[in-house]
Design a protein around this motif. Structure first.
Motif, PDB file in Angstrom:
ATOM      1  N   CYS A   1       0.837  -1.206   0.000  1.00  0.00           N
ATOM      2  CA  CYS A   1       0.000   0.000   0.000  1.00  0.00           C
ATOM      3  C   CYS A   1       0.870   1.254   0.000  1.00  0.00           C
ATOM      4  O   CYS A   1       0.608   2.210  -0.739  1.00  0.00           O
ATOM      5  CB  CYS A   1      -0.921   0.001   1.219  1.00  0.00           C
ATOM      6  SG  CYS A   1      -2.151  -1.322   1.228  1.00  0.00           S
ATOM      7  N   VAL A   2       1.899   1.273   0.852  1.00  0.00           N
ATOM      8  CA  VAL A   2       2.781   2.433   0.943  1.00  0.00           C
ATOM      9  C   VAL A   2       3.545   2.610  -0.363  1.00  0.00           C
ATOM     10  O   VAL A   2       3.735   3.737  -0.848  1.00  0.00           O
ATOM     11  CB  VAL A   2       3.745   2.281   2.139  1.00  0.00           C
ATOM     12  CG1 VAL A   2       4.752   3.428   2.175  1.00  0.00           C
ATOM     13  CG2 VAL A   2       2.966   2.220   3.450  1.00  0.00           C
ATOM     14  N   GLN A   3       3.973   1.496  -0.953  1.00  0.00           N
ATOM     15  CA  GLN A   3       4.685   1.555  -2.242  1.00  0.00           C
ATOM     16  C   GLN A   3       3.805   2.205  -3.311  1.00  0.00           C
ATOM     17  O   GLN A   3       4.283   3.002  -4.133  1.00  0.00           O
ATOM     18  CB  GLN A   3       5.093   0.143  -2.663  1.00  0.00           C
ATOM     19  CG  GLN A   3       5.926   0.072  -3.928  1.00  0.00           C
ATOM     20  CD  GLN A   3       6.293  -1.364  -4.276  1.00  0.00           C
ATOM     21  OE1 GLN A   3       5.603  -2.309  -3.886  1.00  0.00           O
ATOM     22  NE2 GLN A   3       7.382  -1.539  -5.003  1.00  0.00           N
ATOM     23  N   HIS A   4       2.506   1.890  -3.315  1.00  0.00           N
ATOM     24  CA  HIS A   4       1.586   2.500  -4.279  1.00  0.00           C
ATOM     25  C   HIS A   4       1.509   4.007  -4.065  1.00  0.00           C
ATOM     26  O   HIS A   4       1.570   4.780  -5.041  1.00  0.00           O
ATOM     27  CB  HIS A   4       0.199   1.879  -4.139  1.00  0.00           C
ATOM     28  CG  HIS A   4      -0.863   2.597  -4.915  1.00  0.00           C
ATOM     29  ND1 HIS A   4      -0.920   2.587  -6.288  1.00  0.00           N
ATOM     30  CD2 HIS A   4      -1.907   3.373  -4.495  1.00  0.00           C
ATOM     31  CE1 HIS A   4      -1.949   3.302  -6.700  1.00  0.00           C
ATOM     32  NE2 HIS A   4      -2.555   3.804  -5.632  1.00  0.00           N
ATOM     33  N   LEU A   5       1.392   4.441  -2.809  1.00  0.00           N
ATOM     34  CA  LEU A   5       1.345   5.875  -2.529  1.00  0.00           C
ATOM     35  C   LEU A   5       2.614   6.576  -3.013  1.00  0.00           C
ATOM     36  O   LEU A   5       2.565   7.630  -3.641  1.00  0.00           O
ATOM     37  CB  LEU A   5       1.180   6.115  -1.024  1.00  0.00           C
ATOM     38  CG  LEU A   5      -0.224   6.197  -0.439  1.00  0.00           C
ATOM     39  CD1 LEU A   5      -0.145   6.618   1.013  1.00  0.00           C
ATOM     40  CD2 LEU A   5      -1.093   7.154  -1.209  1.00  0.00           C
ATOM     41  N   HIS A   6       3.757   5.982  -2.672  1.00  0.00           N
ATOM     42  CA  HIS A   6       5.024   6.586  -3.084  1.00  0.00           C
ATOM     43  C   HIS A   6       5.129   6.646  -4.613  1.00  0.00           C
ATOM     44  O   HIS A   6       5.680   7.605  -5.162  1.00  0.00           O
ATOM     45  CB  HIS A   6       6.199   5.802  -2.489  1.00  0.00           C
ATOM     46  CG  HIS A   6       6.299   5.940  -1.004  1.00  0.00           C
ATOM     47  ND1 HIS A   6       7.251   5.282  -0.248  1.00  0.00           N
ATOM     48  CD2 HIS A   6       5.559   6.646  -0.112  1.00  0.00           C
ATOM     49  CE1 HIS A   6       7.093   5.587   1.021  1.00  0.00           C
ATOM     50  NE2 HIS A   6       6.067   6.400   1.140  1.00  0.00           N
ATOM     51  N   GLY A   7       4.608   5.646  -5.264  1.00  0.00           N
ATOM     52  CA  GLY A   7       4.615   5.661  -6.718  1.00  0.00           C
ATOM     53  C   GLY A   7       3.771   6.776  -7.299  1.00  0.00           C
ATOM     54  O   GLY A   7       3.978   7.199  -8.447  1.00  0.00           O
ATOM     55  N   LYS A   8       2.815   7.275  -6.515  1.00  0.00           N
ATOM     56  CA  LYS A   8       1.983   8.399  -6.945  1.00  0.00           C
ATOM     57  C   LYS A   8       2.536   9.732  -6.465  1.00  0.00           C
ATOM     58  O   LYS A   8       1.881  10.776  -6.610  1.00  0.00           O
ATOM     59  CB  LYS A   8       0.555   8.219  -6.401  1.00  0.00           C
ATOM     60  CG  LYS A   8      -0.189   7.023  -6.963  1.00  0.00           C
ATOM     61  CD  LYS A   8      -0.562   7.247  -8.418  1.00  0.00           C
ATOM     62  CE  LYS A   8      -1.447   6.125  -8.951  1.00  0.00           C
ATOM     63  NZ  LYS A   8      -1.885   6.380 -10.344  1.00  0.00           N
ATOM     64  N   GLY A   9       3.747   9.707  -5.862  1.00  0.00           N
ATOM     65  CA  GLY A   9       4.366  10.946  -5.401  1.00  0.00           C
ATOM     66  C   GLY A   9       3.837  11.457  -4.085  1.00  0.00           C
ATOM     67  O   GLY A   9       3.961  12.643  -3.774  1.00  0.00           O
ATOM     68  N   LEU A  10       3.238  10.568  -3.266  1.00  0.00           N
ATOM     69  CA  LEU A  10       2.671  10.972  -1.980  1.00  0.00           C
ATOM     70  C   LEU A  10       3.363  10.272  -0.825  1.00  0.00           C
ATOM     71  O   LEU A  10       3.649   9.066  -0.891  1.00  0.00           O
ATOM     72  CB  LEU A  10       1.178  10.640  -1.921  1.00  0.00           C
ATOM     73  CG  LEU A  10       0.178  11.578  -2.594  1.00  0.00           C
ATOM     74  CD1 LEU A  10      -1.233  11.046  -2.374  1.00  0.00           C
ATOM     75  CD2 LEU A  10       0.293  12.995  -2.040  1.00  0.00           C
ATOM     76  N   VAL A  11       3.615  11.008   0.247  1.00  0.00           N
ATOM     77  CA  VAL A  11       4.001  10.447   1.541  1.00  0.00           C
ATOM     78  C   VAL A  11       2.749  10.411   2.405  1.00  0.00           C
ATOM     79  O   VAL A  11       2.010  11.402   2.482  1.00  0.00           O
ATOM     80  CB  VAL A  11       5.084  11.323   2.208  1.00  0.00           C
ATOM     81  CG1 VAL A  11       5.326  10.871   3.646  1.00  0.00           C
ATOM     82  CG2 VAL A  11       6.369  11.265   1.417  1.00  0.00           C
ATOM     83  N   HIS A  12       2.470   9.279   3.038  1.00  0.00           N
ATOM     84  CA  HIS A  12       1.271   9.182   3.862  1.00  0.00           C
ATOM     85  C   HIS A  12       1.389  10.066   5.094  1.00  0.00           C
ATOM     86  O   HIS A  12       0.470  10.818   5.436  1.00  0.00           O
ATOM     87  CB  HIS A  12       1.032   7.730   4.281  1.00  0.00           C
ATOM     88  CG  HIS A  12      -0.254   7.516   5.013  1.00  0.00           C
ATOM     89  ND1 HIS A  12      -0.401   7.793   6.355  1.00  0.00           N
ATOM     90  CD2 HIS A  12      -1.459   7.057   4.598  1.00  0.00           C
ATOM     91  CE1 HIS A  12      -1.645   7.503   6.728  1.00  0.00           C
ATOM     92  NE2 HIS A  12      -2.312   7.065   5.678  1.00  0.00           N
ATOM     93  N   GLY A  13       2.497   9.954   5.815  1.00  0.00           N
ATOM     94  CA  GLY A  13       2.771  10.828   6.947  1.00  0.00           C
ATOM     95  C   GLY A  13       2.182  10.411   8.264  1.00  0.00           C
ATOM     96  O   GLY A  13       2.476  11.029   9.293  1.00  0.00           O
ATOM     97  N   ASP A  14       1.353   9.360   8.287  1.00  0.00           N
ATOM     98  CA  ASP A  14       0.730   8.959   9.561  1.00  0.00           C
ATOM     99  C   ASP A  14       0.429   7.463   9.549  1.00  0.00           C
ATOM    100  O   ASP A  14      -0.682   7.029   9.860  1.00  0.00           O
ATOM    101  CB  ASP A  14      -0.554   9.759   9.783  1.00  0.00           C
ATOM    102  CG  ASP A  14      -1.009   9.758  11.245  1.00  0.00           C
ATOM    103  OD1 ASP A  14      -0.175   9.471  12.128  1.00  0.00           O
ATOM    104  OD2 ASP A  14      -2.191  10.050  11.490  1.00  0.00           O
ATOM    105  N   ILE A  15       1.429   6.656   9.173  1.00  0.00           N
ATOM    106  CA  ILE A  15       1.228   5.206   9.095  1.00  0.00           C
ATOM    107  C   ILE A  15       1.295   4.610  10.490  1.00  0.00           C
ATOM    108  O   ILE A  15       2.326   4.660  11.160  1.00  0.00           O
ATOM    109  CB  ILE A  15       2.294   4.560   8.189  1.00  0.00           C
ATOM    110  CG1 ILE A  15       2.183   5.098   6.769  1.00  0.00           C
ATOM    111  CG2 ILE A  15       2.136   3.036   8.182  1.00  0.00           C
ATOM    112  CD1 ILE A  15       3.344   4.699   5.882  1.00  0.00           C
TER     113      ILE A  15
END
Length: 890
Positions: A317-331
Motif C-alpha cells: 500500500c505504501v509503495q503504491h502511494l510513493h509511486g503516486k508521489g505521496l508520503v502518507h505521513g501517519d502510518i
C-alpha cells in the motif's frame, strides 16, 4: 348540529377527515361495512364516535401541531400507534419524528415500538427522519475514533441501493442499457472500489438490474460506511486533494464513495448535535472496514507468519502511494484497515499526506501522531523558542493546542513536533515558527513502517504512547529525538526473530538520507523476513548473518536474557499463574506490585527487625521505632482478616458479604487524611523508598475514595504472595525484615491463606466488587477492572511514568519481563533462585496441609480452629505481584 352519521357500507371512503374531531354534537357514528376505509384502522370501526373523534384530534395534534411524546397522555400515545399504520400519513410522520425522535420509540403494552409496528411507508419515513442527512443511520455507541482534528463514526447508508442505479445511469454513456468492461474502470473509482471486483468475462456486460444486484451482494443493500468529520478544514482539503489529484488505486487506499454534496454536509452538520459540539463542517464517506490493524493484532494475535503477510500488504500500500508521489505521513495501526470485500489491508486517513519530489515538495507534520515519527520531526526548544511556539498556536482550539503543546522533562527541556498550520489554500504558515519544517520524504514513512513492524513483533509500541499514538511525555519524545545506533541496539533487542530485527534496524535509522535509500520493492523481493523458507543460498546466508548479529547485540544489551532456562521458567510460571485469572491483557505495561500504608517508611536501611515468638503469641522488636513496628503489625493482621473475608464471600457467591468486607476495610484501615503508596521492586521484594526528590511514595489525600477502588488489586497482591511464599513472604511488604515465622503462628493464619490461593476466588472478587460498587447483585466475570483502576491512578499521580526509578527488563513478549532496580545479572539470578526455593517450600506446605485435613476427615477429627493473623499490608499486584513479594529483605 350533526348528532348522528351513518356511513354503513360506504365503499368509496378511504379515510375520515381529521376535521370531524371538531363535531362536538356528534355522538353516533356507524362505520360498519366500509371495506376501503383504512383510517381509522378497521379494528376501531366499532369503537364509537368519541373514540374515533379523539383519534382524529390526536392525529392533527401529533402531525401538525407538534405534540411531543413527553407531553402525550396514555390515550394520545395509544392513538399514535394507530396513526403509524396509515401509509398516507408517511410524509407528515417524517416531519413529526424529525422534530421529536422520541415518537418513534413510543410503545404499546407489549413493549413493541411505534417504528416497528408501522406500515412499510410510515416506517421508511420515520427512519429517514431519524437518519443523518436522511440516509445515514449512525451507530449509537462511541465513535470509531476521535482525535484533536477529526471524528470517525460508523453508520448504515440506507440510500446506497439508489446510488447503485444512479451510477449505472451516469456511466451508461451510450444509453444502451448495458455496461461493458471498458466502462467499468471509471465507475469502479466513483463507487469506491477496485475494478477487479466488478470485472466480467470477455464479451459480457451488465444490465442495470444485474449491476445493482452485484453491488448489493458486494456492499449490501444498506451499505456499511464510516463518516469522517474534520474539525480542521485545511486537513479536509488536504485529504481531498491527495485523493482527487493522484487517482489512487482502491486496492491500496480506501476510497470515498457516493455521498451528499459538501454543501449538504456542511448544512446538516451545522444543524445537528448528533455528534456533539464543535465537530466541524466538512466530511467524507468511506466503506467501513471490518477491523483496523490494532483490532486485528489485539483480537487475532497474529503469529510471525501472519505478521509477515500483514507487513507485506502494508508495504505494498505504501509503495503504491510513493509511486503516486505521496508520503502518507501517519502510518500506524489505526490507519491500516481490512475490508471484507477481499480481506486485504488498505490505508486510510490521507489528511497528513504530502507530495514529494527530488526538486522539493510539501512539508510533513501539519497533522501527526508523534510516537511514530522519525527523529528529524522533533525539536528541542529553549525558553525563548517556547514563547514563540506558543504565540504561533495561540488562536487554535483547546484540544489541538493541548496536542501540540511542548512536553517538558524533569530537567526543564521542552520537546515539540515540528508541526504547523495551513492557510485556506493549503499553503504552510511558516512565519513565527521557531524551527525549520521537514520536507516530505519517503524516509518519514519508512520510519513509521519500522515502528509498526516493531509493535507487531515486540508486542508494545516503540515508545510509550496514548490511544492516539502520541508520545505520553517528554521522555518518550526525547528517546525519538535523540535516537542513535546505541538506542536502536538497546530498544530493538527485544525482537526475537533475526530477520524481523534486521528489517526493523534498516527502517529505524536516524539519518533520513540513509533511511530513504531503503527500497520496499527490494525488501519484498529479497529480504529474508518475507522469505523465511526460501531455499535460496544467498537469502540463507543473509539470515545466518542476521542471527549472528542479533545474538551479539542481545548479549551486550539485555543481561536478563542471559538467565538460565530454569530461571526463565520460574519467571514465566509465576507470571502466568496470576495473569490468566486476573487480567485480560497478556502484557501489563505498568508496575503492578505495590503497598498502601498509613505512615511513610523510613529512608535508608530498615531500623527494626521483628522476631515472632515460637508459640505465635507475640513478637519481639529489635532496633528503633518499636511503637511504629507494633502499629504496623496490628494493621497487617486486620488486612489479612478482611481480605480472607473477601475470599469467603466470593466462595459463597455473596455480594453482600463482600460489600461488608469492603466497608469494613474502609472503616478499619482507610482512615485519616492521607495514606502512602509504595511500589515494590519485583526481584528483591522490597518497597522502593527513594532517598532523593521523588513523587514516590505517592501521597493519597482522599484515601477512602481512592483505596476502595484499588481493593481488587490489593486482593490480587495477597493471592500472589500466598502462591509464592505463603505466610512468610508478605510480612516484608511493610519494609521490615522478619527472618522467621513460627509454625504455631503460621498454622493460625494458614486457612486464611488457603482461601486467598484460590484463583477463581480472586478473579471473581474483582467482578463482584465492581457490581457491588454499582449496587448490583449479579456475579459476572469482568476481567481487567482492577488493572484499569490502577492505570488510571498512575495517569493521575505519575503522568510522566517515573515509577520510582523502576525499569522493565527482560523479554516482555514471552512473559519474562519484570520491574526492578537491579541491573547486575548475578543479583538478578540470586533473587530468582531465592524466590523459586520459597515457592517450592510453600507448595510443599500446601500439600502437607491438604493431607492433614484429609487425615482429620478420615479420623472424624475437626479441623483446627483458625485465627487469621498474618502481617500483611494493603498489597497490590497483578502479573508481577507474585514475583515482587517472594524474596526476603536482606
Amino acid at each position: 348540529a350533526l348528532r348522528r352519521l351513518d356511513l354503513n357500507k360506504c365503499s368509496s371512503l378511504s379515510a375520515l377527515p381529521e376535521s370531524m374531531a371538531g363535531l362536538d354534537a356528534l355522538t353516533k357514528l356507524n362505520l360498519s361495512g366500509c371495506s376501503k376505509l383504512t383510517f381509522p384502522t378497521p379494528h376501531t370501526h366499532g369503537d364509537g364516535a368519541e373514540r374515533i373523534k379523539r383519534l382524529l384530534a390526536n392525529t392533527t395534534s401529533f402531525l401538525d401541531e407538534g405534540l411531543r411524546a413527553a407531553d402525550a397522555d396514555d390515550d394520545a400515545k395509544a392513538d399514535f400507534l394507530e396513526i403509524v399504520h396509515c401509509a398516507p400519513f408517511a410524509d407528515r410522520l417524517e416531519e413529526a419524528v424529525r422534530k421529536d425522535p422520541a415518537l418513534a420509540d413510543l410503545t404499546n403494552d407489549k413493549g413493541q415500538r411505534a417504528i416497528d409496528l408501522a406500515c412499510l411507508e410510515c416506517r421508511s419515513a420515520m427512519q429517514k427522519a431519524l437518519f443523518f442527512l436522511g440516509r445515514y443511520d449512525v451507530d449509537k455507541g462511541p465513535p470509531e475514533h476521535r482525535s484533536a482534528t477529526s471524528l470517525v463514526v460508523r453508520a448504515v447508508d440506507h440510500e446506497a441501493a439508489d446510488d447503485y442505479g444512479k451510477l449505472f445511469d451516469e456511466f451508461d454513456k451510450d444509453g444502451s442499457g448495458t455496461l461493458d468492461s471498458n466502462e467499468l474502470g471509471a465507475l469502479a473509482t466513483k463507487l469506491g472500489t477496485n475494478v477487479e471486483i466488478l470485472k466480467l468475462e470477455d464479451g459480457q456486460s451488465y444490465t442495470r438490474k444485474a449491476f445493482v444486484a452485484k453491488c448489493q451482494r458486494l456492499f449490501g443493500k444498506e451499505r456499511k460506511v464510516v463518516l469522517k468529520i474534520f474539525q480542521v478544514e485545511e486537513q479536509w482539503r488536504n485529504e481531498k486533494r491527495g485523493r482527487d489529484d493522484q487517482q489512487l488505486d482502491a486496492r491500496y487506499v480506501v476510497q470515498t464513495i457516493p455521498a451528499p454534496t459538501d454543501d449538504e454536509f456542511a448544512k446538516a452538520l451545522g444543524e445537528t448535535n448528533l455528534f456533539g459540539e464543535g465537530v466541524g463542517s466538512r466530511a467524507i464517506v468511506m466503506d467501513a472496514a471490518n477491523r483496523n490493524l490494532f483490532q486485528i493484532y489485539q483480537s487475532e494475535r497474529p503469529d510471525l507468519n501472519k505478521v509477515r503477510m500483514l507487513m507485506q500488504q502494508v508495504m505494498e500500500c505504501v509503495q503504491h502511494l510513493h509511486g503516486k508521489g505521496l508520503v502518507h505521513g501517519d502510518i500506524k495501526m489505526l490507519n491500516v484497515v481490512r475490508l471484507s470485500l477481499d480481506n486485504r489491508l488498505r490505508l486510510i486517513d490521507l489528511d497528513a499526506a504530502a507530495k514529494f519530489s527530488r526538486h522539493g515538495g510539501d512539508y510533513v507534520c501539519s497533522k501527526f501522531s508523534s510516537a511514530i515519527l522519525p527523529p528529524e520531526c522533533f525539536a528541542k526548544l529553549d525558553a525563548g523558542q517556547v514563547t514563540k511556539f506558543e504565540a504561533y498556536f495561540e488562536g487554535v482550539g483547546a484540544e489541538l493546542r493541548e496536542k501540540v503543546a511542548p512536553k517538558v522533562d524533569k530537567r526543564g527541556a521542552s520537546y515539540v513536533v515540528k508541526t504547523f498550520s495551513l492557510t485556506d489554500d493549503g499553503a504552510p504558515k511558516i512565519d513565527g515558527l521557531p524551527y525549520e519544517l521537514v520536507e516530505a520524504s519517503v524516509a518519514v514513512d519508512y520510519w513509521s513502517l519500522g515502528a509498526l513492524l516493531f509493535q507487531l513483533v515486540a508486542g508494545e509500541p516503540l515508545v510509550p504512547s496514548n490511544r492516539d499514538d502520541d508520545c505520553v511525555n517528554a521522555k518518550s519524545m526525547a528517546i525519538l529525538a535523540s535516537w542513535n545506533d546505541d538506542a536502536a541496539k538497546r530498544n530493538l533487542a527485544v525482537i526475537k526473530d533475526a530477520a524481523a530485527w534486521d528489517l526493523a534496524s534498516k527502517l529505524l535509522v536516524r539519518d533520513p538520507e540513509q533511511r530513504a535509500k531503503f527500497s520496499i520493492a527490494d525488501a519484498l523481493a529479497r529480504h529474508p523476513f518475507f522469505h523465511p523458507e526460501s531455499g535460496d543460498a544467498e537469502i540463507k546466508k543473509q539470515l545466518d548473518a542476521m542471527q549472528t548479529t542479533l545474538d551479539s547485540v542481545k548479549a551486550d544489551t539485555s543481561s536478563i536474557l542471559r538467565l538460565s532456562e530454569e530461571h526463565r521458567d520460574e519467571l514465566r510460571k509465576t507470571r502466568s499463574t496470576i495473569i490468566r485469572a486476573i487480567y485480560e491483557a497478556t502484557e501489563v505495561s505498568t508496575p503492578t506490585a505495590f503497598v498502601v500504608l498509613k505512615e511513610k517508611l523510613p529512608t535508608g536501611e530498615a531500623r527494626v527487625e521483628l522476631t515472632l515468638n515460637d508459640d505465635g503469641t507475640g513478637f519481639v522488636v529489635e532496633g528503633e521505632a518499636v511503637d511504629e513496628a507494633k502499629d504496623r503489625y496490628e494493621e497487617s493482621k486486620t488486612w489479612l482478616n478482611l481480605c480472607a473475608r473477601f475470599g469467603r464471600g466470593v466462595a459463597k457467591c455473596s455480594p453482600s458479604a463482600i460489600a461488608e468486607a469492603v466497608a469494613g476495610a474502609c472503616e478499619e484501615l482507610v482512615v485519616g487524611e492521607e495514606m502512602w503508596l509504595y511500589l515494590i521492586d519485583e526481584l528483591t521484594g522490597k518497597p522502593v523508598v527513594p532517598e532523593g526528590e521523588s513523587i514516590y511514595p505517592i501521597r493519597i489525600t482522599k484515601p477512602a475514595e481512592v483505596v476502595s477502588k484499588l481493593l481488587p488489586a490489593m486482593q490480587v497482591g495477597l493471592h500472589a504472595a500466598s502462591l509464592v511464599n505463603g505466610v512468610a513472604g508478605v510480612v516484608r511488604l511493610f519494609g521490615y525484615p522478619c527472618p522467621k515465622v513460627p509454625e504455631a503462628w503460621r498454622e493460625g493464619a494458614q486457612n486464611s491463606v488457603e482461601v486467598l490461593k484460590q484463583e477463581s476466588s480472586v478473579e471473581a472478587f474483582g467482578a463482584v466488587h465492581e457490581k457491588v460498587q454499582d449496587g448490583g447483585e449479579e456475579t459476572e466475570t469482568v476481567r481487567g477492572a482492577a488493572l484499569r483502576e490502577l492505570e488510571a491512578f498512575y495517569a493521575k499521580y505519575d503522568p510522566d511514568r517515573e515509577y520510582a526509578g523502576l525499569r522493565r527488563i527482560g523479554d516482555p513478549s514471552d512473559g519474562t519481563a519484570v520491574w526492578t532496580l537491579l541491573t547486575d545479572p548475578e543479583e538478578v539470578k540470586a533473587a530468582i533462585e531465592k524466590r523459586a526455593a520459597q515457592r517450592r517450600a510453600e507448595a510443599r506446605r500446601h500439600d502437607e496441609r491438604f493431607q492433614e485435613l484429609m487425615d482429620n476427615a478420615e479420623a472424624g477429627a475437626p479441623a483446627a480452629a483458625t485465627t487469621p493473623a498474618m502481617p500483611i499490608a494493603a498489597a497490590g499486584g497483578g502479573p508481577s505481584a507474585a514475583r515482587a513479594l517472594a524474596s526476603p529483605r536482606r
